[in-house]
Design a protein around this motif. Structure first.
Motif, short mmCIF file in Angstrom:
data_model
loop_
_atom_site.label_atom_id
_atom_site.label_comp_id
_atom_site.label_asym_id
_atom_site.label_seq_id
_atom_site.Cartn_x
_atom_site.Cartn_y
_atom_site.Cartn_z
N ASP A 65 1.61 -7.04 -35.12
CA ASP A 65 0.52 -6.81 -34.66
C ASP A 65 0.73 -6.20 -33.56
O ASP A 65 0.95 -6.61 -32.66
N GLY A 98 10.40 -3.04 -35.00
CA GLY A 98 10.14 -1.12 -34.77
C GLY A 98 11.25 0.06 -35.34
O GLY A 98 11.28 0.28 -35.72
N HIS A 101 11.17 1.40 -38.89
CA HIS A 101 10.58 2.35 -38.82
C HIS A 101 10.88 3.93 -37.85
O HIS A 101 10.15 4.83 -38.20
N ASP A 110 8.25 5.31 -40.20
CA ASP A 110 6.66 5.52 -39.16
C ASP A 110 6.88 5.62 -37.75
O ASP A 110 6.68 4.78 -37.04
N LEU A 113 4.15 3.99 -35.38
CA LEU A 113 4.00 2.84 -35.60
C LEU A 113 5.24 2.07 -34.88
O LEU A 113 5.41 1.21 -34.32
N ARG A 116 4.47 2.52 -31.19
CA ARG A 116 3.83 1.41 -30.40
C ARG A 116 5.05 -0.22 -30.32
O ARG A 116 4.50 -0.59 -29.13
N TRP A 117 5.55 -0.57 -31.11
CA TRP A 117 6.67 -1.79 -30.95
C TRP A 117 7.90 -1.36 -30.06
O TRP A 117 7.55 -2.17 -28.90
#
Length: 176
Positions: A65, A98, A101, A110, A113, A116-117
Motif C-alpha cells: 500500500d 515501484g 510499474h 502503471d 502506481l 506513489r512508490w
C-alpha cells in the motif's frame, strides 16, 4: 480501558470500531498497526520501520500500500523524525517495488502506481527514486507534467550537470 494501554486510541481504525463504524474484531496485527501509525506521528523510527514493513506487504495479510506508506513517512517527517536514521536500504527497497510499474511494454506498467512508490522512496532519501520522479514529472507519465516539480526532484539527485538530466529538463521545458 484496555485499548488505552495500547497507546493507539487515536488511530482511525480503533476510533472506527469504538464508534461502531467498523465491526471488524480487533487483532494483534490491527493493534500493532495502530501503534505504528501513532508512533510515526510521534517521530518513532521503530514505528516507521514497522509501518513501512506492513505497507510494503511484509506483514501477513497485508497487501502493498504505497498511499499508507507515504502517509506514515509524511507523519514521521512532520513530527521532526530524521529519515536518515532508517538507512538507505529501505528507500531503495521501496523504489524497487515501484520500478516494475515503469515498464513501457509490460502488463505491469502503471506509471501512476510507480509515482506513489517513488514518492515514498524519495522521501526516504533514495536518489534513484528522485531521478525517476523527475523523469515522470518531466514527461507527464503517471502524473500531470510539471517541469518545476521535475527540476526539484532531479536537483535532489545531486547530478544536475549530467547530460542525461539536462536532456530530460530541456525536453520538459520545450513541451510546455
Amino acid at each position: 480501558a484496555w485499548l488505552e494501554k495500547t497507546e493507539a486510541m487515536d488511530s482511525e481504525q480503533i476510533q472506527a470500531v469504538l464508534t461502531g463504524a467498523d465491526t471488524t474484531p480487533f487483532t494483534e496485527e490491527a493493534i500493532s498497526l495502530a501503534r505504528y501509525e501513532r508512533g510515526c506521528a510521534r517521530g518513532s523510527i521503530e514505528c516507521l520501520s514497522g509501518w513501512l514493513s506492513a505497507c510494503m506487504g511484509g506483514r501477513v495479510g497485508f497487501a502493498p500500500d504505497p498511499d499508507a506508506a507515504l502517509k506514515g513517512v509524511k507523519q514521521f517527517i512532520a513530527s521532526g523524525g530524521d529519515v536518515e536514521l532508517i538507512g538507505p536500504d529501505v528507500g531503495r527497497a521501496i523504489r524497487r517495488i515501484g520500478e516494475p510499474h515503469l515498464k513501457k511494454d509490460g502488463a505491469e506498467a502503471d506509471p501512476a502506481l510507480a509515482v506513489r512508490w517513488m514518492q515514498v522512496g524519495a522521501l526516504l532519501g533514495d536518489i534513484w527514486a528522485c531521478y525517476h520522479l523527475g523523469v515522470l514529472y518531466a514527461s507527464g507519465r503517471g502524473v500531470t507534467r510539471d517541469p518545476d516539480v521535475a527540476r526539484a526532484w532531479l536537483e535532489k539527485t545531486g547530478a544536475m550537470d549530467s547530460e542525461e538530466i539536462q536532456a530530460v529538463l530541456a525536453k520538459a521545458d520545450s513541451a510546455g
